[in-house]
Write an enzyme that holds these catalytic residues in place. Structure first.
Site, mmCIF file in Angstrom:
data_model
loop_
_atom_site.group_PDB
_atom_site.id
_atom_site.type_symbol
_atom_site.label_atom_id
_atom_site.label_comp_id
_atom_site.label_asym_id
_atom_site.label_seq_id
_atom_site.Cartn_x
_atom_site.Cartn_y
_atom_site.Cartn_z
ATOM 1 N N GLY A 1 28.548 26.809 36.091
ATOM 2 C CA GLY A 1 29.510 25.963 35.381
ATOM 3 C C GLY A 1 30.454 25.284 36.347
ATOM 4 N N GLY B 1 38.435 29.140 40.221
ATOM 5 C CA GLY B 1 39.768 28.647 40.551
ATOM 6 C C GLY B 1 40.715 29.827 40.531
ATOM 7 C CB CYS C 1 42.711 35.542 43.850
ATOM 8 S SG CYS C 1 44.147 36.505 43.378
ATOM 9 C CE LYS D 1 46.177 33.688 47.432
ATOM 10 N NZ LYS D 1 46.451 34.925 48.121
HETATM 11 C C1 UDX Z 1 39.863 37.609 41.232
HETATM 12 C C2 UDX Z 1 39.090 38.897 41.568
HETATM 13 O O1 UDX Z 1 38.074 39.117 40.568
HETATM 14 C C3 UDX Z 1 40.040 40.073 41.608
HETATM 15 O O2 UDX Z 1 39.346 41.255 41.961
HETATM 16 C C4 UDX Z 1 41.130 39.781 42.605
HETATM 17 O O3 UDX Z 1 42.070 40.818 42.618
HETATM 18 C C5 UDX Z 1 41.838 38.480 42.272
HETATM 19 O O4 UDX Z 1 40.890 37.421 42.186
HETATM 20 P P1 UDX Z 1 40.887 36.517 39.024
HETATM 21 O O5 UDX Z 1 41.385 35.415 39.908
HETATM 22 O O6 UDX Z 1 41.798 37.081 37.987
HETATM 23 O O7 UDX Z 1 40.400 37.756 39.920
HETATM 24 O O8 UDX Z 1 39.609 35.934 38.246
HETATM 25 P P2 UDX Z 1 38.060 36.257 38.130
HETATM 26 O O9 UDX Z 1 37.793 36.901 36.843
HETATM 27 O O10 UDX Z 1 37.550 36.918 39.341
HETATM 28 O O11 UDX Z 1 37.474 34.760 38.036
HETATM 29 C C6 UDX Z 1 37.656 33.851 39.125
HETATM 30 C C7 UDX Z 1 37.107 32.483 38.797
HETATM 31 O O12 UDX Z 1 35.694 32.481 38.847
HETATM 32 C C8 UDX Z 1 37.490 31.941 37.428
HETATM 33 O O13 UDX Z 1 37.880 30.589 37.573
HETATM 34 C C9 UDX Z 1 36.208 32.042 36.608
HETATM 35 O O14 UDX Z 1 36.132 31.068 35.623
HETATM 36 C C10 UDX Z 1 35.167 31.835 37.702
HETATM 37 N N1 UDX Z 1 33.841 32.436 37.407
HETATM 38 C C11 UDX Z 1 33.730 33.795 37.289
HETATM 39 C C12 UDX Z 1 32.716 31.647 37.327
HETATM 40 O O15 UDX Z 1 32.789 30.420 37.452
HETATM 41 N N2 UDX Z 1 31.488 32.230 37.095
HETATM 42 C C13 UDX Z 1 31.357 33.565 36.977
HETATM 43 O O16 UDX Z 1 30.209 34.022 36.773
HETATM 44 C C14 UDX Z 1 32.504 34.384 37.061
#
Ligand code: UDX
Length: 478
Positions: A266, A270, A273, A276
């Site tokens: 998709g 973003g 975490c 950056k």
């Molecule tokens: C992340 C890490 O998972 C976490 O362990 C760390 O402490 C902080 O960074 P977070 O930023 O809350 O956590 O979001 P996460 O659920 O990991 O998703 C990150 C991004 O990836 C989102 O934008 C999500 O939409 C995207 N994503 C996730 C995808 O595009 N495809 C996926 O299959 C999974």
């Protein structure tokens, strides 16, 4: 090494009350510790003190009220109070990307450690939780020993945090693992005491020195980002070949060595975490002379950013080739569902790019409208899904909130000017939409005309999933 038993429950301070710090402070109080939450932001502290979480995080408000009711959780902006109160001080301040480089901005981390260290005059433990470049903890340890009246009695440890926004409470109370980087048996014993309630439920604990603990966090985030960009790179290949990345991802996920988590194609990743952290890691690796080892992270970042511009291409195509004056309903602004966080949000970035091409963009996010408006006041915002899609020429699903997944295509059809939908998160039932006359486009999936319209043109409804221009027989044999 055998831990030194340390039984009295330490008093805990948590410096920084953002997503990470507020959740940690609240959960530690829920687990039975006396906790003082500290922040330089008086407004945030006043809100938390009043039992109000300053951001959207499911389940956290209930836990905050529960913790306040026990009398074990208080908040302050006073560092003198924090230094006098705490036996173990957790530092949870932000490390955003620096303004003019890919490096992490460490000024908040330095300020927090300096403020505490200069005031602490007895044996205590400072624990960094913020994500920092490798080597920062060792440097900070030397700094606090010099600054503190307690000298080397003020020890430093690192305890990376892996919580995900949207699941912060669950991830804090039931983490997959705990990692602690320590410089002494005393520090390890103190942290074992702090995490006793989690260790008692069987949470694995990895004890390391400082550098490994710092590295675990950036390595984990780099791996997750790489997995997402891998499947999105496959989506690019699919777009050039007529293959379907959704089916590809499903087939790959059934290989238990690969697995399906973080393999969802998709609009990409973003948030505060992943983006950056991979940039800061690459920057730090170059400083350390091992830049080549993580050079692939540049590619991971580029693939991720290309998904945003490619989304704009597909929305433009849906609009007939030109976005000027086209009304686009942008569904979602948060970087992922169940969050109001718009930091480096792919959804908001796409909305901004559409706006720059002259589209009239109306954004609706169930929780993030306020933060999005603060970041991009030029875009229009609607207070409801219906308000956003009213008279839209194109509907663009950019964050996969349940509200959008569950929306009835027939009801939406009654509101829009044209039945055209871009599914940026592979969140919708393509056949359902095309069957009701919607033009449906998604990244990495072959174009499939609306079956309703195709049926009226030539009297034949194409097989769902067939590629444009193919007969159903062709599609079966590819
Ligand atoms: C992340 C890490 O998972 C976490 O362990 C760390 O402490 C902080 O960074 P977070 O930023 O809350 O956590 O979001 P996460 O659920 O990991 O998703 C990150 C991004 O990836 C989102 O934008 C999500 O939409 C995207 N994503 C996730 C995808 O595009 N495809 C996926 O299959 C999974």
């Amino acid at each position: 090494m055998e831990p030194i038993p340390y039984s009295p429950a330490p008093k805990i301070t948590v410096i920084g009350t953002g997503y990470l710090g507020a959740t940690h402070a609240i959960c530690m109080a829920v687990l039975g510790f006396d906790v003082l939450g500290v922040d330089v932001d008086e407004r945030k502290i006043a809100q938390l003190d009043a039992g109000e979480v300053p951001f959207f995080e499911p389940g956290l408000s209930e836990k905050l009220r529960e913790a306040i009711a026990t009398g074990r959780l208080r908040f302050t902006t006073d560092f003198d109070q924090a230094a006098a109160f705490g036996d173990v001080h957790f530092v949870c301040v932000g490390t955003p990307q620096a303004a003019n480089s890919a490096a992490a901005e460490l000024k908040y981390v330095h300020a927090a450690f300096t403020s505490l260290a200069s005031r602490i005059d007895r044996k205590a433990l400072l624990v960094g939780k913020s994500t920092v470049p490798i080597g920062t903890a060792a440097r900070l340890a030397r700094m606090v020993h010099e600054l503190s009246p307690a000298g080397v009695d003020l020890e430093l440890a690192w305890n990376p945090e892996f919580l995900r926004e949207g699941y912060a409470v669950e991830d804090t109370l039931h983490p997959d693992r705990l990692v602690v980087g320590v410089a002494s048996e005393w520090a390890e014993a103190r942290l074992r005491r702090v995490f006793e309630p989690l260790l008692a439920q069987g949470t694995p604990l990895i004890v390391t020195e400082l550098a490994t603990a710092e590295l675990v966090k950036v390595a984990a985030n780099s791996f997750l980002a790489t997995k997402i960009s891998f499947i999105n790179a496959m989506a690019e290949v699919c777009e050039a070949t007529g293959a379907d990345v959704s089916l590809l991802a499903r087939a790959l996920s059934l290989d238990s060595r690969i697995g399906g988590r973080f393999l969802k194609p998709g609009l990409g990743f973003g948030g505060g975490c992943l983006p950056k952290d991979i940039r800061a890691f690459k920057h730090r690796a170059e400083e350390l002379g091992v830049g080549q080892a993580v050079r692939f992270l540049s590619e991971v970042d580029s693939i991720n950013n290309r998904r945003r511009t490619r989304s704009v291409d597909l929305i433009r195509e849906l609009a007939g080739g030109d976005l000027a004056g086209v009304k686009v309903a942008a569904l979602g602004a948060a970087f992922k569902p169940n969050s109001d966080d718009v930091r480096d949000a792919p959804a908001l970035d796409v909305a901004r790019l559409l706006y720059l091409e002259g589209a009239a963009v109306t954004v609706y996010d169930p929780e993030a409208n306020r933060n999005a408006h603060r970041a991009y006041p030029d875009l229009d915002y609607a207070g409801s899904l219906a308000g956003a899609v009213q008279d839209a020429d194109v509907v663009a699903l950019l964050t996969e909130w349940d509200e959008f997944r569950r929306a009835e295509p027939q009801q939406l059809a009654a509101l829009v000017a044209h039945r055209r939908i871009f599914d940026g998160r592979h969140a919708l039932d393509q056949d359902l939409y095309t069957g009701l006359g919607w033009e449906y486009r998604a990244l990495g999936r072959p174009y499939q005309p609306s079956t309703a319209r195709a049926a009226t043109q030539d009297g034949r409804v194409p097989r769902p999933g067939a590629v444009v221009g193919e007969t159903p027989q062709d599609a079966r044999t590819t």
